[in-house]
Design an enzyme around this catalytic site. Sequence first.
Site, PDB file in Angstrom:
ATOM      1  CG  ASP A 100       5.644   3.105   3.259  1.00 11.38           C
ATOM      2  OD1 ASP A 100       5.167   4.131   4.077  1.00 11.38           O
ATOM      3  OD2 ASP A 100       6.362   3.709   1.904  1.00 11.38           O
ATOM      4  CE  LYS A 103      -0.566  -0.852  -3.504  1.00 14.08           C
ATOM      5  NZ  LYS A 103       0.381  -0.068  -3.923  1.00 14.08           N
ATOM      6  CG  ASP A 158       0.592   2.838   7.163  1.00 17.52           C
ATOM      7  OD1 ASP A 158       0.576   4.102   6.535  1.00 17.52           O
ATOM      8  OD2 ASP A 158       0.172   1.760   6.620  1.00 17.52           O
TER       9      ASP A 158
END
Length: 1230
Positions: free
Chosen positions: A921, A990, A1149
């Site tokens: 990742d 986050k 991604d």
Amino acid sequence: MSAVRWGRGAAGFGRALWPAGPPGLLAEEGALGGVWGRKRSSTASPCEQDRRKDWGHAELLEVLKARVRQLQAKGVAEVTVKRVAKRVAMARAPEAGGTQPPRQAQAGAAGAAPMLNSRWAQKLDNDQRLMEKRKQRLEGKLQKHVEKVAWQKHLRLEPRLLSRKLASQLQHWEQGTPQNPWEEQLAQLLQEAPQRLNGEAAAAPADRGPKPRLESQQQRLLSFFECCLLTGHLPLAHHVLVTHHSKSQQQRLLTLSMYNMVMLGWARQGSFKELMYVFFMLKDAGLAPDLRSYAAALQCMGRLDQDAGTIRRCLKQMTQDGLQLQGLFTAVPLSAEERAELLRAVRKAKPAFTPPRPPVPPPQLNTSPLLREIYAKQDPAVSYPRLHLSLKELQGLFRQQLRMEMATTVTVESVEKVPLLTKEVLHARKTLAGLRARWRTALYRELQETKESEAHAAREGRLSLFPYLCLLSEKDVVGMLLQTLQALPAQGESLLFLAHELGLRVFKRKQLRNEVQELEQRYSKYLHLLASDTQVAEPCLPRQHWEALGVPEAPHEQPWPMSVVVQLGKQLAEVLVRAAQMPSSLAAPRSPGTLIPVLYHVYSFRSFRQIGILKPHPAFTQLLETAAERTLTFESTDVPMLCPPLPWTSPHSGAFLLSPTKMMRSVEGSQQHQLLLERCPPTELHGALDALTQLGNCAWRVNGRVLDLVLELFTDKGCPRLGVPAPPSEAPRPPEGRQAPKRCLLPEVSPAEKAEMRRELARRLKVAREMQSLRADALYRLSLAQHLRHRVFWLPHNMDFRGRTYPCSPHFNHLGSDLARALLEFAQGRPLGPHGLDWLKIHLVNLTGLKKRESLQARRDYADELMEDILDSADRPMTGRKWWMEADEPWQALACCMEVARAVRAPDPTAYVSHFPVHQDGSCNGLQHYAALGRDSVGAASVNLLPSDLPQDVYSEVAAQVEVFRRQDAEQGVRVAQVLEGFISRKVVKQTVMTVVYGVTRYGGRLQIEKRLREIHDFPQDFVWEASHYLVRQVFNSLQEMFSGTRSIQRWLTESARLISHTGSAVEWVTPLGIPIIQPYHRDSKVMIKGGLQSLTFSSSVDTSQKPNTLKQKNGFPPNFIHSLDSSHMMLTALHCYRKGLTFVSVHDCFWTHAADVAVMNQVCREQFIRLHSQPILHNLSRFLIKRFCSDPRASKSIWVSRLMDTLLSVPKAGTFNLEQVKHSTYFFS
């Protein structure tokens, strides 16, 4: 031979406009029925034979009736048809026996004869009823035939021209009697210049100049003509063309391609007179013929075997118009038969002419410096991967996929719990079968009546739905509607949503390519590149190999306007509502046996808007639940492929074998993306085409052990904590007791209590709907997984308008949830090698969400410490310690536990063949791209672009910076800062940090933080609103301080987009790989479809005639631009991994490969990121935008263009970060 074939083309309308015969005989309505093939005729067709038989039986019956009347007239009392039959039988009895005297025959009438006479009488009665029915049906057919003949006379073929000169010429040549009047007229027409080329006439149609956009009405006209030709209704298309041409306002909508389309239709039929009519209209509209116009005229002459003089004049005029003869064979898409007729005509004038061979693509290669290695001369070290299957196996899989696509649907066994076959279940299934048989008959009838109504509208020259309704056979449409009824949820569905879905399904099925034999031969040759037991002369990319086979380009598919899609779907939904009825006794057993609708149209409020809903009757829903049928039906394009997809070779050619698929997905009706791609030089798209092909060529299989465990939970009561939705029986029920909804009607209940009851009821209904939706999604996914359990399959990919890639199969792919990903593994395995087991262990710890701030070595050691729990989870997942259930991604963690267990128990772990995909990742990938663009050293360190011993966590750093701000404010007495003490964590900030790079606003960020705060039980809920406002402000301040370069680039992109939209244009750019991008955000245009159950109103934001939506354009540009960069990085990594023989797939991604190849993939990933950002991306973007939006001298005086120029020249300055350091960053992707 006379040049004019009077009525031949128009006569086809008489056969094609009205379907005749039973529903099962209507397969020729679909697009696969050989649309352009000539109809065969015989002296006694089956239909004619049936008609003659019917008339013969009817005449015999009339003779018998006349005999009865004759006997009655002679005084025989009460003579009936039965007695006539009786006497006939008695009279013939002696003839049959030969010896029985008449008296014995009369005496026997009291014994055996009555039984015989009774049978004869009953048979005669039955024959009479049957003949009456057949006579009525025959009369109906004759009536329709009469109506068709009358309709044919009403369809206009002769145009009404607006130019008096042309009108008089047309009348003169119609009345004249030269040998070849129409050919002579064509020659003169071609010599005449267009009569009206003023600005208004020249600018109205979209293809009269360089203007690329088609207005919605023009799109609708074009799709109408296309459907008419596909369904064999060419005279109807001609009639509508004539009707529109005869009115000056409507004529402005007609484009040259529309005239050409109808003209080519007549050319295929050899109908020169009708073709001449279109030529007259074309000239009358002020248009000049192009290559397609000449191709149609010459093709028609070839079919009619015309004299060389007319053809020679036609070719001469074409040359004078600046058109090349070779272009007829290279630039005009024609079938082999059409090319032959065209060549036949040309050779009458030029006997020595040889058509040019199909153009061999020039050896042009993509010139992008990023792709130089990919398309350079083959390196001997390059090792393209091959599949693990033999050529014979792959050919068998191809045939399976071909059959599936030709059937258009796939039936799959449901994984719902199998009910006991009680009498109640069997009775419910029998009842459903009877109802469906009745509905099928009713749907055929309703569909035919709807077609009649729409055909009547078409006769009046209106753009009706008639040709769209004829695209599919009635059998297919009825099956599709019954499937829709079966899948309708108990709470109903929005009529607008249903209409959109039904319209799209017709559009997707309308044009299956029908070159099966040729496709099979070429695909077999293509498989030599992929199969494990074959070789090719020179290794190359799949697209290059496919193009080398000389495969013709797939026909471009004209999109339908959204209004047509919704209107067609709405019409079909209303047909279903009218046809689907059931006995009222199913709802109320004691009610009379009347029929009631199965579907009800009701209104409901959703999100403060009143919408129309189609809702199934509760009795029907209960019947479905009781029957518990075990099949699900999917469109063939909604399930994975059973063979490798076709390589992408153009924006509209690739993926499925027969079903057309677009390379760039977009909202239906939108053309701007497709037009940009078609104008783009083909070589510029090679990088994207090859990357999509490589992603689709990855073979998959189902992880059977994980699937078994999931099904065990799914068929029980689910487990929402593990992502397995609960069944509807677990959904919350309406409140009872004091909270019961009926208490709202009591006078003693206060308004506040009523409001509370309504809120509680709404909350429970919302939860029930969400549970139903999640359950259905899981049912589809798990049923497909079970269906594919022992198969190898493929997931073809396409991309969105930003370049981000997605699998075409929506229900079962690797882009889904944790559960969906755990069900999949690579079909082709690789030995673990020396480091593969270490990567499996590291990946397992990553899936748990633990040790995020620890080194890779620490994570591997932690996995060794937990080996006992890992093995216990693998051996006893549901009965052991269940350690895997505590992971962030529990199902993937369990699958990894099983893989680790098998590897460590293998005799030689390095030789163990693993099929498990290991992920790497990106560390807040959006911020990584921003930091690289701005060479921001501080930001680069926060997102792991710099080498470090331990991974950096940007979310924890932002939380720490917010805590610093909070502490300062608390010391100054700010109340909300004091309340937040101890509650600011990584989890709270986050989501906002992750999405701020993708354009989240302060409003959106506040909602995200509010949701996190409400999840904290100890936090005082009275301060949630104030605290979320405070925190979102501090998060943005922290990001501004930590990523100053990032924020300056964001502001530059936002301001540039704002100014571009003020100039009246949508933002465009080109990705580093050469993919053209345009943002499809325009001001909403309201579209209303009136009539029927309700008037539907919907908004469309893709209408390019509307001004750009400035807010969406400016807010969307920064995140969309970054998405286009991360997709470019992924595609570069995919192509270079393919060169090295790696299996590679991605979830944006997050990059996947075999455990043995992680190190190689990591190296490629870092190298391509450096190469990508070594390009002057922002300066290239500035130059492109200046050229695109500021180079027009007429617009340079605009104040917005002036400001835009100043802004684009002020490219943000870059920092001092050295990109080469990324190469040594362990945690860049990890």
